[in-house]
Motif scaffolding. Structure first.
Motif, PDB file in Angstrom:
ATOM      1  N   PHE A  45      -1.698  -2.761  13.975  1.00 38.40           N
ATOM      2  CA  PHE A  45      -2.687  -3.369  12.973  1.00 38.40           C
ATOM      3  C   PHE A  45      -1.903  -3.928  12.095  1.00 38.40           C
ATOM      4  O   PHE A  45      -0.893  -3.488  11.154  1.00 38.40           O
ATOM      5  CB  PHE A  45      -3.365  -2.071  12.324  1.00 38.40           C
ATOM      6  N   THR A  52      -0.582  -6.107   8.541  1.00 40.86           N
ATOM      7  CA  THR A  52      -0.964  -6.027   7.221  1.00 40.86           C
ATOM      8  C   THR A  52      -0.256  -6.973   6.411  1.00 40.86           C
ATOM      9  O   THR A  52       0.869  -7.431   6.962  1.00 40.86           O
ATOM     10  CB  THR A  52      -0.718  -4.624   6.753  1.00 40.86           C
ATOM     11  N   ASN A  57       2.003  -0.983   2.195  1.00 40.11           N
ATOM     12  CA  ASN A  57       1.469  -1.789   3.185  1.00 40.11           C
ATOM     13  C   ASN A  57      -0.085  -1.374   3.407  1.00 40.11           C
ATOM     14  O   ASN A  57      -0.856  -1.798   3.942  1.00 40.11           O
ATOM     15  CB  ASN A  57       1.989  -2.150   4.424  1.00 40.11           C
ATOM     16  N   SER A  58      -0.126  -0.245   2.508  1.00 45.54           N
ATOM     17  CA  SER A  58      -1.735   0.485   2.941  1.00 45.54           C
ATOM     18  C   SER A  58      -2.437  -0.049   1.974  1.00 45.54           C
ATOM     19  O   SER A  58      -3.628   0.405   1.590  1.00 45.54           O
ATOM     20  CB  SER A  58      -1.467   1.882   2.425  1.00 45.54           C
ATOM     21  N   THR A  86      -5.498  -2.467   0.309  1.00 45.99           N
ATOM     22  CA  THR A  86      -6.805  -2.956   0.783  1.00 45.99           C
ATOM     23  C   THR A  86      -7.921  -2.936  -0.366  1.00 45.99           C
ATOM     24  O   THR A  86      -7.649  -2.414  -1.263  1.00 45.99           O
ATOM     25  CB  THR A  86      -7.505  -2.373   1.945  1.00 45.99           C
ATOM     26  N   TYR A 113       4.257  -5.930  11.056  1.00 45.58           N
ATOM     27  CA  TYR A 113       3.763  -5.913  12.225  1.00 45.58           C
ATOM     28  C   TYR A 113       4.498  -5.119  13.303  1.00 45.58           C
ATOM     29  O   TYR A 113       5.689  -5.457  13.346  1.00 45.58           O
ATOM     30  CB  TYR A 113       3.429  -7.059  12.899  1.00 45.58           C
TER      31      TYR A 113
END
Ligand SMILES: Cc1cc2nc3c(=O)[nH]c(=O)nc-3n(C[C@H](O)[C@H](O)[C@H](O)COP(=O)(O)O)c2cc1C
Length: 162
Positions: free
Chosen positions: A16, A18, A37-38, A40, A155
């Motif tokens: 996934f 990001t 990178n978490s 959102t 990635y």
């Protein structure tokens, strides 16, 4: 219940892709920051975002004590900055251009977007904490160079570009 192996989880979830952010805050002792990178977006009304902080993070408690943070969305030329802000025991701000915003948060020069927030909720989730922030102010890099608007990507355990 099937046991999920940690390495397998990292490998599969690494598919996934990001963006990469540096979460910064201005403490009395000076600016702090950590890579995440978490990040959102969560809600438009009210405007909410989240990121997940590792329970083991030494920087998170410093941000938590301030109660505010800035999400600096890194551009594709900022890989070194990402590595630096993920490294323990180093002076992460040495030589890093930054400005202090009206909310007291460090804004990293060259970030493609900056989202300033107030912490409104913290939800424990395993070895992480889901941190919810209410957006106070936002800015994007309006400079002419389209290249600067291209994000840094994470990635399969490595940095990549679009
Ligand atoms: C690409 C990348 C993404 C990361 N994302 C997160 C994250 O979402 N949450 C987190 O707590 N740590 C994340 N980390 C790790 C932290 O940036 C770093 O290891 C941590 O800040 C260590 O220092 P600290 O103990 O001062 O927090 C990430 C690291 C990298 C390289």
């Amino acid at each position: 219940m099937t046991e999920i192996d940690e390495a397998a989880m990292r490998h599969v979830l690494g598919h996934f892709a990001t963006g990469v952010t540096v979460i910064t805050a201005g403490t009395e002792a000076g600016p702090v920051g950590m890579v995440a990178n978490s990040f959102t977006s969560v809600s438009l009304d009210p405007p909410l975002v989240l990121f997940c902080a590792a329970q083991s993070s030494e920087t998170w408690p410093e941000i938590q004590a301030v109660g505010r943070f800035c999400v600096n969305v890194l551009g594709n030329r900022q890989e070194l900055l990402a590595s630096r802000f993920a490294q323990k025991g180093s002076d992460r701000y040495a030589g890093v251009d930054h400005l202090i915003s009206g909310h007291g948060n460090p804004r990293l020069v060259g970030a493609i977007a900056q989202i300033e927030c107030r912490i409104v909720a913290e939800h424990p989730a395993g070895d992480h904490l889901i941190v919810v922030g209410r957006v106070l102010e936002m800015e994007i890099d309006e400079s002419e160079s389209a290249d600067l608007h291209s994000p840094l990507i994470f990635y399969r355990g490595d940095f990549a570009r679009l």
